[in-house]
Motif scaffolding. Structure first.
Motif, PDB file in Angstrom:
ATOM      1  N   TYR A 218       0.837  -1.198   0.000  1.00 54.07           N
ATOM      2  CA  TYR A 218       0.000   0.000   0.000  1.00 54.07           C
ATOM      3  C   TYR A 218       0.872   1.248   0.000  1.00 54.07           C
ATOM      4  CZ  TYR A 218      -2.898  -3.711   2.026  1.00 54.07           C
ATOM      5  OH  TYR A 218      -3.519  -4.901   2.279  1.00 54.07           O
ATOM      6  N   SER A 219       0.454   2.252  -0.743  1.00 54.00           N
ATOM      7  CA  SER A 219       1.191   3.515  -0.795  1.00 54.00           C
ATOM      8  C   SER A 219       1.085   4.239   0.534  1.00 54.00           C
ATOM      9  CB  SER A 219       0.634   4.404  -1.908  1.00 54.00           C
ATOM     10  OG  SER A 219       0.839   3.809  -3.182  1.00 54.00           O
ATOM     11  N   VAL A 220       2.183   4.862   0.958  1.00 54.24           N
ATOM     12  CA  VAL A 220       2.214   5.588   2.231  1.00 54.24           C
ATOM     13  C   VAL A 220       2.823   6.975   2.004  1.00 54.24           C
ATOM     14  CG1 VAL A 220       2.346   3.498   3.639  1.00 54.24           C
ATOM     15  CG2 VAL A 220       4.447   4.588   2.854  1.00 54.24           C
ATOM     16  N   PRO A 221       2.502   7.945   2.866  1.00 54.80           N
ATOM     17  CA  PRO A 221       3.015   9.302   2.689  1.00 54.80           C
ATOM     18  C   PRO A 221       4.417   9.456   3.263  1.00 54.80           C
ATOM     19  CG  PRO A 221       1.541   9.246   4.554  1.00 54.80           C
ATOM     20  CD  PRO A 221       1.525   7.866   3.972  1.00 54.80           C
ATOM     21  N   GLY A 222       5.221  10.273   2.615  1.00 52.87           N
ATOM     22  CA  GLY A 222       6.505  10.665   3.162  1.00 52.87           C
ATOM     23  C   GLY A 222       6.355  11.875   4.062  1.00 52.87           C
ATOM     24  N   GLY A 223       7.474  12.288   4.678  1.00 54.33           N
ATOM     25  CA  GLY A 223       7.431  13.422   5.586  1.00 54.33           C
ATOM     26  C   GLY A 223       6.970  14.700   4.931  1.00 54.33           C
ATOM     27  N   SER A 224       7.371  14.921   3.680  1.00 51.45           N
ATOM     28  CA  SER A 224       6.992  16.161   2.996  1.00 51.45           C
ATOM     29  C   SER A 224       5.486  16.247   2.773  1.00 51.45           C
ATOM     30  CB  SER A 224       7.732  16.274   1.659  1.00 51.45           C
ATOM     31  OG  SER A 224       7.404  15.190   0.809  1.00 51.45           O
ATOM     32  N   ARG A 225       4.850  15.127   2.492  1.00 56.90           N
ATOM     33  CA  ARG A 225       3.395  15.144   2.299  1.00 56.90           C
ATOM     34  C   ARG A 225       2.683  15.397   3.622  1.00 56.90           C
ATOM     35  NH1 ARG A 225      -0.344  13.447  -1.589  1.00 56.90           N
ATOM     36  NH2 ARG A 225      -2.324  14.356  -0.951  1.00 56.90           N
ATOM     37  N   GLU A 229       0.064  18.483   4.539  1.00 55.78           N
ATOM     38  CA  GLU A 229      -1.291  18.248   5.036  1.00 55.78           C
ATOM     39  C   GLU A 229      -1.538  18.932   6.382  1.00 55.78           C
ATOM     40  OE1 GLU A 229      -3.746  16.893   3.459  1.00 55.78           O
ATOM     41  OE2 GLU A 229      -2.554  16.298   1.703  1.00 55.78           O
ATOM     42  N   LEU A 230      -0.503  19.075   7.187  1.00 53.63           N
ATOM     43  CA  LEU A 230      -0.668  19.605   8.552  1.00 53.63           C
ATOM     44  C   LEU A 230      -0.304  21.073   8.679  1.00 53.63           C
ATOM     45  CD1 LEU A 230       0.848  16.596  10.546  1.00 53.63           C
ATOM     46  CD2 LEU A 230      -1.584  17.168  10.310  1.00 53.63           C
ATOM     47  N   TRP A 231       0.279  21.655   7.653  1.00 50.85           N
ATOM     48  CA  TRP A 231       0.820  23.000   7.752  1.00 50.85           C
ATOM     49  C   TRP A 231      -0.221  24.030   8.186  1.00 50.85           C
ATOM     50  CZ3 TRP A 231       5.749  24.482   7.824  1.00 50.85           C
ATOM     51  CH2 TRP A 231       6.023  25.851   7.782  1.00 50.85           C
TER      52      TRP A 231
END
Length: 237
Positions: A218-225, A229-231
C-alpha cells in the motif's frame, strides 16, 4: 471537504476490581499521586491520567480524548504538535499509531519547512495530530522482486500487487479535546514510473523473506506530504 472515515477503535484495557478497591481509600486520603497512571485514570478520570509523549498515540483511538496536563494552545503559531501516523505499508503490517518526527522536513512544494513543532514531553503538546491509513484502494500495478531463496544462477521473480491508500487526518487541541482540523488525502504511486524506498517511491526496495512476505503493498506518505497536510493546522491558527 470530504467527510473523514472514523478511526478504527481499540478496546480500552480493563482495570481489575482489586486494583480499584485498593485505589479508593488512597483517593479518599488525598494520595492519588502515588497510584499507577492506569489506575488513576480509571478511578479519578482524565484529571489523574498521565502520558508519556509516545503514549499519546493511544488517544488517537478516542475521538474526543484529551490530556488535561497538556499546555493550552497559544494564540500564535507555530504550535507544538505530536504527530502520530498509522500507515500500513502492506497486508501484514501492525495496526498502530507511531510518533513521527517532522522537525526540519519541508513541504511537497519546498516552500515551507518545519521549525519549532516538536515537543519534548507530553505536557508541552498543544496539538495532537492523528493520520490514519484506510488500507488498500485502487490497484496501481505490480512490484517485482528477485526471490533471494534462489541462487543467482537460477533467479526467480516475485510479484506483489501495489495499491493506492487513503488517509484520514484529525487534529485536536490536546488539553481540551476540541477538534481543530479534519481532512482526507490519497497517496498514489505508480510502480511503473517510480522505484525507490517505501517513503520515497512506489515500491519498497526490499521485501522481508519467509512468513512475513506480504501479498499486497500500500502507498504511504513521506514526511513532505505530512508537512503539507498539517501545515495549515499548525502554522495557520
Amino acid at each position: 471537504m470530504p467527510s473523514p472515515t472514523p478511526p478504527r477503535g481499540r478496546a480500552p484495557r480493563a482495570v481489575g476490581a482489586g486494583a480499584l478497591a485498593a485505589a479508593l481509600p488512597l483517593l479518599a486520603g488525598g494520595c492519588a499521586a502515588v497510584l499507577p497512571s492506569s489506575v488513576r485514570g480509571a478511578v479519578g478520570g482524565e484529571e489523574f491520567a498521565e502520558y508519556s509523549l509516545e503514549g499519546l498515540g493511544a488517544l488517537c483511538d478516542t475521538p474526543e480524548g484529551r490530556y488535561t496536563q497538556a499546555k493550552e494552545a497559544e494564540s500564535g503559531p507555530p504550535h507544538s504538535v505530536a504527530v502520530f501516523l498509522d500507515a500500513p505499508e502492506d497486508d501484514r503490517a501492525p495496526d498502530r499509531f507511531e510518533l513521527t518526527d517532522l522537525e526540519g522536513e519541508s513541504s511537497s512544494t519546498g516552500r515551507n519547512t518545519v521549525t519549532g513543532w516538536t515537543p519534548e514531553a507530553a505536557e508541552d503538546v498543544e496539538l495532537l495530530a492523528c493520520v490514519e491509513g484506510q488500507g488498500p484502494g485502487e490497484r496501481l500495478g505490480e512490484c517485482l522482486y528477485q526471490d533471494s531463496s534462489y541462487s543467482a544462477a537460477d533467479p526467480s521473480q516475485r510479484t506483489v500487487a501495489m495499491y493506492a491508500q487513503r488517509f484520514s487526518v484529525h487534529v485536536r487541541e490536546l488539553a481540551t479535546g476540541e477538534p481543530v482540523y479534519e481532512d482526507e488525502f490519497e497517496i498514489r504511486q505508480d510502480p511503473g514510473t517510480a522505484l525507490g524506498g517505501m517513503f520515497g517511491g512506489a515500491c519498497p526496495t526490499t521485501l522481508e523473506d519467509g512468513e512475513r512476505t506480504p501479498s499486497e503493498l500500500y502507498s504511504v506518505p513521506g514526511g513532505s506530504r505530512l508537512v503539507s497536510e498539517l501545515w495549515e493546522a499548525v502554522e495557520g491558527r
